[in-house]
Each structure stands twice: as C-alpha cells, then as structure tokens.
Design an enzyme around this catalytic site. Structure first.
Site, PDB file in Angstrom:
ATOM      1  N   ASP A  82       0.866  -1.169   0.000  1.00 41.66           N
ATOM      2  CA  ASP A  82       0.000   0.000   0.000  1.00 41.66           C
ATOM      3  C   ASP A  82       0.917   1.237   0.000  1.00 41.66           C
ATOM      4  O   ASP A  82       2.145   1.132   0.029  1.00 41.66           O
ATOM      5  CB  ASP A  82      -0.934  -0.046   1.215  1.00 41.66           C
ATOM      6  CG  ASP A  82      -2.159   0.829   1.013  1.00 41.66           C
ATOM      7  OD1 ASP A  82      -3.207   0.539   1.625  1.00 41.66           O
ATOM      8  OD2 ASP A  82      -2.082   1.791   0.229  1.00 41.66           O
ATOM      9  N   GLU A 124     -10.156   6.879   4.663  1.00 41.85           N
ATOM     10  CA  GLU A 124      -9.125   6.297   5.531  1.00 41.85           C
ATOM     11  C   GLU A 124      -9.196   6.862   6.948  1.00 41.85           C
ATOM     12  O   GLU A 124     -10.283   7.136   7.463  1.00 41.85           O
ATOM     13  CB  GLU A 124      -7.749   6.489   4.881  1.00 41.85           C
ATOM     14  CG  GLU A 124      -7.675   5.830   3.494  1.00 41.85           C
ATOM     15  CD  GLU A 124      -6.271   5.755   2.950  1.00 41.85           C
ATOM     16  OE1 GLU A 124      -6.059   6.184   1.818  1.00 41.85           O
ATOM     17  OE2 GLU A 124      -5.395   5.235   3.652  1.00 41.85           O
TER      18      GLU A 124
HETATM   19  C1  GLC Z   1      -4.256   4.259   0.080  1.00 44.11           C
HETATM   20  C2  GLC Z   1      -5.188   3.107   0.361  1.00 44.11           C
HETATM   21  C3  GLC Z   1      -5.290   2.097  -0.751  1.00 44.11           C
HETATM   22  C4  GLC Z   1      -5.112   2.771  -2.095  1.00 44.11           C
HETATM   23  C5  GLC Z   1      -3.710   3.335  -2.147  1.00 44.11           C
HETATM   24  C6  GLC Z   1      -3.426   4.077  -3.454  1.00 44.11           C
HETATM   25  O1  GLC Z   1      -3.482   4.585   1.205  1.00 44.11           O
HETATM   26  O2  GLC Z   1      -4.958   2.403   1.577  1.00 44.11           O
HETATM   27  O3  GLC Z   1      -6.570   1.471  -0.632  1.00 44.11           O
HETATM   28  O4  GLC Z   1      -5.287   1.823  -3.140  1.00 44.11           O
HETATM   29  O5  GLC Z   1      -3.430   4.206  -1.060  1.00 44.11           O
HETATM   30  O6  GLC Z   1      -4.218   5.229  -3.555  1.00 44.11           O
END
Ligand code: GLC
Length: 749
Positions: A349, A547
């Site tokens: 991530d 988030e």
């Molecule tokens: C974020 C998320 C993830 C996402 C990634 C790219 O922090 O946790 O779900 O795909 O970054 O944007």
C-alpha cells in the site's frame, strides 16, 4: 478474551427473524436451522480450518512462463529493481521512468494528468502514452522490452476521472445483495478505466469491517463474510475477466485488498492492531480473497494493519517487529503465495513499508524479504533512494537475488497475462480516448439501478411512502443538494472534498432528482412556502472522508448528531419539522451504520442511503415507486441501538461456537442491534418492526466509546467547534490537557 459462545437464543433468533431479515433468498434451500436454533448459513461459504489452496481461473500458460524465463535471464539487477518501483504520478516524469526503467506508476486520489482535475479521457490516454513510449525507448537497444503499467483507484466507478460514472460505495452495494449486478458494475468500470488508457485498478476492497468507528467501513461490502465472498469473485470477474478478458482492451487488471485483516483492527483504528485468531482471520477477513483469487485476481495489496498472532513470526531479524502485515513473511509468502498458491503479484500500500518498525519509506529490505513484489513508494525523494537501497541490499546479501527474481517473475507474468507486449500504446487501444464511454447513459442507468437497490427502508410509519406526484415537498437538510455527501471519499479527490457539482457533469443531486420527478414548482426549500399537506423530505448525512480521516476517536461515539455541529443541526431540522406536525421522510447518507435513534423517533420514514454516488434518480425511483420500484435493500451491517454499539456484528453463523473477542460486544446484551443484519422493509412487507420506532430509548451517555467516564463534560465536544471564543479556548485547553494526558499515559504504559 470473552469465551462465552454466542448461542442464538430464542429472543435473539426471533428478533433476527421477526425483523424480516431474509438472510438468504426464500428459495435458497441450502440454509437450515439446526436443533439448537443456530442458523447455518447457506453453504456457499464454506468454513475453513486450514488455509485452502485456491485454483485461479487465470491459468498457468507455459508459453508465457518460458518467455518470462528468457526475459528475466537477460535483465540486469537495475532493470529488475526498476520493475519493483511504483511512484505516484505527481512524483515521476516520463524521463525519470525511462532513466530508472520503471515498471509502473499509480495516480493516488486527487492526482490527475498535469494536475488537471477536468482532464478528458484523451488527456489521460495521452499522458499514459508518454510513459509507455518512454519505456519503449528505454529498452530500444536491449533486444527485449518490458511494457509500462498505470494503476488507479477505480473503487466505485472510475471515480478519480472527470465525467466518470460514480457508483454507490461498497457498503450500499452490500445492502443490494445482488452479485450479478456487481459483475455488471465491474464490467462498466473496467470500460471506463480502459477509456482512459489505464491498465490496473486497486479494486475490489474485500475488507470485513467489524468496528463502525473505522474510517473505511463504507469500502467494505459487509461486516460478515458471506456477502463479501459472494461479491468479490463477481467484481474481479467483471473488472478483469478470465484469461481472455484480461488480454482484451475492455477489461483491466483487478487487485483484491488489503491483505489481510484491515477491517478487524481494535476499536476500528485505521492501520491499527488486528488481534483476531488465525481461524477467524481465515473465515471472516479472508473470505473475499478465496473467491476473488479463484476468479483470477492478478494482484493483492498488502494491508497497513498489524496482526498480533504468534503465527506472524519475526522475519525481520530486528527483534523489534511490530507485526505489521507489510513485513509479514508468514502472511505474504507462506500463506498467500504458499498455501493459497497465489501466482500473481503483491503490491504494497501507499509507502506501507514505512509502517514496519525500523523501516522508512525509502529503505526497507524487510518488506522485500516478506514477499512484496511492487513497492508503492510515492514520493521522488523516497522512490529513488529506495531503488538504490534495494540494489545495494541485493549486492550485500541482505536481500537474496532469488527474492528479486520471484518478484520480477510475478510482475512479468501479470503483464504478459494482460497482453501488454501485444497491445499498442494506450491511446491506440480500442476504447482509449473515448469520452462517450465515461458516464455513458448505459453506465449511469446501471448506477441508478444500484443506487435504488442499495437503499434500506428502516421505517415507514403509516405507509407515508411511496410519495405521490401531487404532494408538495419541502426539502431540507445538509445533504439535500450536496453531491459530495452522495459520493463520499475517493471521488475526484482522495477525501471526496473540494468538489462542486460542476466537477461531476451529468450527476444528479437529490434536489435535482426530486425536481425532475415532481417539477421544481412542487419542491420548496423555503419553510414559509409550506402548507399543512406539505411533506418534509430531510436529507442528512456525513461529510465525505477517506481512511484514517474518517476514524471516530476514543472521545467520540457513533452518535451522528454528536460528531459535528452541522450534524446536530440536521437532527434539529428533523425535530423542528416533526414538531410542526409535518410528515417527515428522512434520508440518511452515511459511510456506516450510526446511532440515530432520535432522528428515527422524529421521522415517519427513515431510509439508509449510504453513499449512493452521482445518480440520485435511483432514490426518487424508490420514493415514488416509479414503475413499481420497491425498496429491496437489506442491511449488510447490523444497526446500532446505543451510542457505543460499535462492533455488533452478525455472528458468522457458520462458525460453530464463535466466541466474541473481548473488544467486540456480545450482541445478546445491551448491544442487541436496533435492526439486525438482513433487515429492511419494502412496500410489499410494509411496516413490520415489532419495536416502537416513535419512542426509541435515547442513550444518555456523555463520554466517548474509548473512555471509561466523562472528561469534565467536554468529552463529546463536536469535531468542529463554532461556539464562542471562550468555549473554543476551553476546548483547546481540554485538548491540550487530553493530549498531554495521552502522552503521559503512553510514556507510563
Ligand atoms: C491508500 C489506500 C489504498 C489505495 C492506495 C493508493 O493509502 O490504503 O486502498 O489503493 O493508497 O491510492
């Protein structure tokens, strides 16, 4: 750990059954009721005592495997490591991609080509061309090439792109309980991604959100594995298809996330600690992977959370391993790649390696050794040193070359399965640059269908619904004409904020939909225009978030009106209109179930609308029973009856003897849901709740769910404070004290 098994006592069972919860289709004969009143869920969802081996629909192609070997054998270490780096669009130029021979990039929420929020499909495809061509040139003299990939978060439609169809978020789709529709949404989304020339979407999220305080509850289909299991494979198949679909111009690489246990952190803290047993990790949190990987998902994204089980051994060698999944060789290599047999690639991530003790975004051999293959190292100041560090760590033996070869083999495999060597540059692909695909009538009609099916009718006193065309409407509430409250997070921007209706051409707010349905002359927003027959439609709801920004903190509760001053104003509006003697239809836009007992008491009808997206016409279709449209949505999350019933999950009934972890509430006591998983009314069922929904008990708690007692009565002060300066300074005094107290507690722990 609370070891009292939850048995489905007659009271609980009758509540669940009497509230019209069709746990499964009436004609589903696979469900049964065992002798001790435990409902055995339909066996579409098996129960696992061990991690199962998953047979992927995307099969091994021996020609591809031999081509991979040939290319891998020619690649330098630098070229291999370049494949493992994935910067964010804003932090890498085509020239840099060429220089480092990078394998892919992503555009995070709110990153657009040349920073243009209104970039067209052709603009996106042209930008993709620049990187594609740069890599073509990078390999010009090498006798082989490795095509470039672009990944994006198309998680409820192609939601980062101007003009795209924005579907309901997963929480609403879960309420629709319609796996076939999920497949259609996947196909439509894939076409819109392909129209912009991109290759890969970080979807579906297959989390099982267990605590409503988590800021990402709305990204989960359900708190229970059954719907997640039934949906994940359908979404993967819709987005990506099998061997042939993956090679086509109209489907894209699918990516199940976040592996594993993101929805099970204690107190719902985003990126927090998951303490579930391995048995429950398998049967609650991994269900979406079993069907998603079976459907052929080619990518798995590692999760930010930690997993505190002895099985998650310390491979870091630092002695300080904090059990973060990004550093878990057990979960990524031994389980996912080993036991489950996953042969695609694992992507971290967003700088997820940074979560591991001893690591930084730019330096983390532990995350490489755990089994991550592509590193989403987003900033230029991190990905370039990360690249250098990995090369050095291979050369000094910290990282085995075999680990690098495993990673690059998987990357090449996914790229070859996606036919990238044979596809033309992005803008020359059949759908690319076609703006008519973005937000097409067909896709908007599908989003409208999904919006309708996602609605859950919780109350309909004296059949105040359906509304009649000749009734005058007084429209009020913060969400009456606010598209952001319909689309939620991950909509053009990361947080879904800083948007106006002009950023969503073709979109329909609730106000627009009502005016289209009954004529603007019958929709009032001035209270002075109402008559005694006017019906009040009050649209209330959460501001958008994504988030951790959406996490509900220890000093707060899941009481909607307590969270923000603006939300308290929404409650006041409902109460005021009720006090005037009006019929009140309340529509609640939220990313999660919340405590709204007072709102329900003061409403004649109450609808959970979740985050329905750009097509509010789907709401009025149900309000007015257009062409027989009914409310068919059923709760895929239990609905709380107290301010701190934050983890009242449907007990996975196919886990015999399931015990409630200490941080989850035993739902046989005070945390009995107001509306159980599976609840929902329809015109056909009518008002059936045996609970008096006009006089629900109000919870007088005046301190946060993470607190044992009030803090000077300021504990539940709203997130935002618009009261007089004095109180504000008091507020900050309180916060300062609280922070100091927290720091002290932390130091003393
Ligand atoms: C974020 C998320 C993830 C996402 C990634 C790219 O922090 O946790 O779900 O795909 O970054 O944007």
């Amino acid at each position: 750990m609370n070891n009292t098994p939850i048995k489905f006592t007659p009271i609980l069972l009758s509540t669940l059954l009497l509230t019209g919860c069709p746990f499964f289709d009436d004609d589903d004969d696979s469900s049964s009721q065992s002798s001790d009143n435990t409902i055995i869920v339909s066996d579409s969802l098996a129960y696992y005592a061990e991690w199962p081996t998953i047979e992927s629909k995307v099969t091994v192609d021996t020609d591809i495997e031999s081509q991979i070997s040939v290319i891998l054998g020619q690649m330098t270490l630098e070229e291999k490591v370049g494949q493992m780096i994935q910067p964010n669009l804003d932090d890498v130029t085509p020239e840099e991609a060429k220089q480092y021979k990078l394998g892919s990039l992503l555009n995070g929420g709110g990153s657009w080509p040349d920073g243009d929020k209104h970039a067209s499909a052709a603009d996106w495809a042209a930008k993709a061309d620049e990187y594609w061509t740069a890599l073509d040139e990078a390999y010009a003299d090498r006798g082989f090439k490795v095509p470039f990939m672009w990944a994006t978060d198309a998680v409820h439609g192609h939601n980062n792109v101007f003009g795209a169809t924005v579907f309901p978020h997963n929480i609403g789709l879960g309420a629709a309980n319609d796996p076939e529709m999920i497949n259609r949404i996947g196909k439509a989304t894939a076409k819109e991604v392909a129209a912009t020339g991109l290759d890969w979407t970080f979807a579906p999220t297959v989390a099982a959100p267990r605590d409503y305080r988590w800021g990402r509850v709305y990204e989960g289909y359900s708190e229970d594995p059954e719907i997640i299991f039934n949906y994940a494979g359908q979404m993967v198949d819709g987005l990506q298809g099998g061997n042939e679909g993956l090679k086509s111009d109209s489907q894209v690489i699918s990516n199940v996330k976040h592996w594993v246990g993101d929805g099970g952190t204690q107190d719902g803290v985003d990126r927090g600690e998951n303490h579930y047993s391995e048995e429950y990790m398998m049967n609650i949190h991994a269900a979406g992977y079993f069907s998603g990987l079976k459907a052929g998902a080619q990518v798995v994204m590692s999760s930010f959370n930690s997993w505190h089980d002895d099985a998650n051994y310390d491979q870091t060698g630092t002695g300080e391993y904090n059990k973060k999944v990004h550093g878990s060789k057990y979960l990524i290599t031994d389980v996912l790649k080993g036991k489950l047999g996953f042969d695609g690639l694992v992507v971290t991530d967003w700088n997820g390696q940074n979560e591991i003790n001893g690591c930084t975004s730019s330096n983390c051999p532990e995350a490489v050794n755990a089994g991550n293959d592509i590193f989403m190292v987003t900033a230029r100041t991190d990905w370039q040193p990360f690249y250098e560090n990995v090369i050095a760590q291979v050369n000094d033996g910290t990282i085995e070359m075999s680990r690098i070869d495993d990673a690059v083999t998987r990357i090449l495999r996914v790229k070859m399965r996606a036919n990238l060597w044979n596809k033309p540059k992005p803008s020359d692909r059949s759908l690319a640059g076609n703006d008519a695909i973005l937000g097409s009538d067909e896709h908007r009609a599908l989003a409208r269908e999904a919006a309708t099916k996602s609605l859950v009718l919780l109350k309909n006193k004296d059949s105040v619904l359906p509304l009649q065309a000749n009734q005058q409407i007084y429209l009020a509430g913060s969400a009456a004409d606010d598209l952001q409250k319909q689309t939620g997070g991950w909509s053009l921007t990361w947080q879904g904020t800083e948007n106006t209706i002009d950023d969503f051409p073709g979109a329909t707010t609730l106000k627009m939909a009502l005016e289209a349905q009954v004529g603007a002359e019958n929709v009032f927003t001035d209270i002075n225009d109402v008559t005694e027959d006017t019906i009040a439609v009050v649209a209330i709801g959460e501001d958008p978030y994504a988030e951790f920004v959406g996490d509900i903190k220890d000093h707060q509760t899941i009481g909607f009106a307590d969270l923000k001053t603006a939300y308290a104003a929404d409650l006041a509006t409902v109460k005021e209109l009720k006090a005037r003697g009006m019929k009140v239809v309340t529509i609640f836009f939220s990313g999660r179930p919340m405590y709204v007992n007072e709102e329900i008491n003061n409403s004649d009808a109450f609808i959970a609308a979740w985050l329905p997206g750009t097509e509010a016409g789907g709401i009025t279709d149900a309000l007015y029973q257009v062409s027989g449209t009914d409310f068919t949505g059923r709760l895929s999350y239990s609905w709380p009856n107290t301010l701190c019933s934050t983890t009242i999950n449907r007990v996975p009934m196919n886990i015999e003897g399931y015990v409630t972890p200490e941080w989850e509430q035993d739902i046989s006591g005070e945390h009995m849901p107001l509306f159980a998983y599976g609840y929902g009314l329809s015109y056909a069922i009518g008002e059936e709740s045996d609970v008096d929904l006009d006089n629900l008990t109000l919870d007088s708690r005046d301190y946060g769910c993470g607190q044992d007692q009030p803090d000077d009565g300021l504990a539940t002060i709203p997130m935002e404070s618009t009261v007089k300066r004095l109180a504000v300074s008091l507020h900050y005094v309180f916060l300062a004290r609280q922070t100091a107290g927290r720091v002290l507690m932390y130091l003393l722990r």
